[in-house]
Design a protein around this motif. Structure first.
Motif, PDB file in Angstrom:
ATOM      1  N   GLU A   4     -72.414  -9.152  44.272  1.00  0.00           N
ATOM      2  CA  GLU A   4     -72.647  -7.493  44.120  1.00  0.00           C
ATOM      3  C   GLU A   4     -74.252  -8.383  45.378  1.00  0.00           C
ATOM      4  OE1 GLU A   4     -74.855  -3.371  41.945  1.00  0.00           O
ATOM      5  OE2 GLU A   4     -73.065  -5.345  41.124  1.00  0.00           O
ATOM      6  N   GLN A   5     -74.679  -7.946  45.908  1.00  0.00           N
ATOM      7  CA  GLN A   5     -75.620  -8.015  46.432  1.00  0.00           C
ATOM      8  C   GLN A   5     -76.412  -6.217  46.663  1.00  0.00           C
ATOM      9  OE1 GLN A   5     -75.795 -10.202  50.198  1.00  0.00           O
ATOM     10  NE2 GLN A   5     -77.150  -8.841  51.389  1.00  0.00           N
ATOM     11  N   ARG A   6     -78.321  -6.953  46.690  1.00  0.00           N
ATOM     12  CA  ARG A   6     -78.915  -5.569  46.305  1.00  0.00           C
ATOM     13  C   ARG A   6     -79.931  -5.948  47.448  1.00  0.00           C
ATOM     14  NH1 ARG A   6     -82.966  -5.805  42.192  1.00  0.00           N
ATOM     15  NH2 ARG A   6     -81.707  -7.294  39.432  1.00  0.00           N
ATOM     16  N   THR A   7     -81.127  -5.513  47.579  1.00  0.00           N
ATOM     17  CA  THR A   7     -82.465  -5.381  47.602  1.00  0.00           C
ATOM     18  C   THR A   7     -83.604  -4.962  47.414  1.00  0.00           C
ATOM     19  OG1 THR A   7     -81.267  -6.088  50.201  1.00  0.00           O
ATOM     20  CG2 THR A   7     -83.813  -6.274  50.230  1.00  0.00           C
ATOM     21  N   ASP A   8     -84.531  -6.399  46.744  1.00  0.00           N
ATOM     22  CA  ASP A   8     -85.899  -5.570  46.040  1.00  0.00           C
ATOM     23  C   ASP A   8     -86.997  -6.275  47.066  1.00  0.00           C
ATOM     24  OD1 ASP A   8     -87.499  -5.227  44.033  1.00  0.00           O
ATOM     25  OD2 ASP A   8     -87.012  -6.449  42.913  1.00  0.00           O
ATOM     26  N   ILE A  12     -83.605 -11.010  48.435  1.00  0.00           N
ATOM     27  CA  ILE A  12     -82.022 -10.438  48.616  1.00  0.00           C
ATOM     28  C   ILE A  12     -81.358 -10.715  46.963  1.00  0.00           C
ATOM     29  CG2 ILE A  12     -79.922 -11.503  49.051  1.00  0.00           C
ATOM     30  CD1 ILE A  12     -81.370  -9.656  51.132  1.00  0.00           C
ATOM     31  N   VAL A  13     -80.944 -10.457  45.950  1.00  0.00           N
ATOM     32  CA  VAL A  13     -80.226 -10.435  45.302  1.00  0.00           C
ATOM     33  C   VAL A  13     -79.181 -10.634  44.671  1.00  0.00           C
ATOM     34  CG1 VAL A  13     -80.626 -10.270  42.298  1.00  0.00           C
ATOM     35  CG2 VAL A  13     -82.311  -9.400  44.053  1.00  0.00           C
ATOM     36  N   LEU A  14     -78.939 -11.567  44.647  1.00  0.00           N
ATOM     37  CA  LEU A  14     -76.937 -11.989  44.742  1.00  0.00           C
ATOM     38  C   LEU A  14     -76.317 -11.866  43.212  1.00  0.00           C
ATOM     39  CD1 LEU A  14     -76.306 -14.006  47.395  1.00  0.00           C
ATOM     40  CD2 LEU A  14     -75.547 -11.817  47.240  1.00  0.00           C
ATOM     41  N   SER A  33     -72.777 -15.678  51.820  1.00  0.00           N
ATOM     42  CA  SER A  33     -73.698 -14.163  51.608  1.00  0.00           C
ATOM     43  C   SER A  33     -74.844 -14.658  51.461  1.00  0.00           C
ATOM     44  CB  SER A  33     -72.990 -13.509  50.180  1.00  0.00           C
ATOM     45  OG  SER A  33     -72.224 -12.686  49.864  1.00  0.00           O
ATOM     46  N   HIS A  42     -83.856 -12.636  56.237  1.00  0.00           N
ATOM     47  CA  HIS A  42     -83.992 -12.990  54.948  1.00  0.00           C
ATOM     48  C   HIS A  42     -83.944 -14.508  54.695  1.00  0.00           C
ATOM     49  CE1 HIS A  42     -83.593  -9.105  54.397  1.00  0.00           C
ATOM     50  NE2 HIS A  42     -82.054  -8.676  55.123  1.00  0.00           N
ATOM     51  N   ASP A  48     -78.282 -14.268  40.187  1.00  0.00           N
ATOM     52  CA  ASP A  48     -78.393 -13.874  38.700  1.00  0.00           C
ATOM     53  C   ASP A  48     -77.333 -14.525  38.348  1.00  0.00           C
ATOM     54  OD1 ASP A  48     -78.035 -12.554  36.860  1.00  0.00           O
ATOM     55  OD2 ASP A  48     -79.758 -10.951  37.112  1.00  0.00           O
TER      56      ASP A  48
END
Length: 101
Positions: A4-8, A12-14, A33, A42, A48
């Motif tokens: 799952e990828q999200r942006t903070d 980029i947090v995977l 990814s 990026h 994680d």
């Protein structure tokens, strides 16, 4: 393996969960990814690993590929929530200091 990828902010947090092994991955989804995000500009990543149950040489290979791609573009990649099993494998392969979790 689930990814799952999200942006903070600009990071980029995977979030990786399940098994980071040959049996549970086709190709190199984690490294792919990271490379895709690099192409979008990026350069800062957090991987994680809190949900990773098992890891093998294929999984370590994906982490190494991702790190190489990030370093090549002058970026930074950190590991977060490293599970006991992943930590053991990183210690056994002498990669713990390379990833600097």
């Amino acid at each position: 393996m689930d990814l799952e990828q999200r942006t903070d902010g600009d990071v980029i947090v995977l979030l990786v969960s399940g098994d980071l092994t040959l049996k549970n991955a086709w190709g190199s989804p984690l490294a792919d990814s990271v490379r895709s995000a690099i192409q979008l500009g990026h350069a800062r990543f957090v991987i994680d690993l809190g949900g990773v149950k098992n890891v093998d040489s294929m999984g370590i290979g994906q982490l190494v590929q991702a790190l190489a791609a990030v370093r090549k573009c002058g970026g930074v990649m950190r590991l977060a929530n490293v599970t006991r099993r992943v930590n053991e494998v990183l210690v056994l392969t002498n990669l713990l200091t390379v990833f600097d979790p």
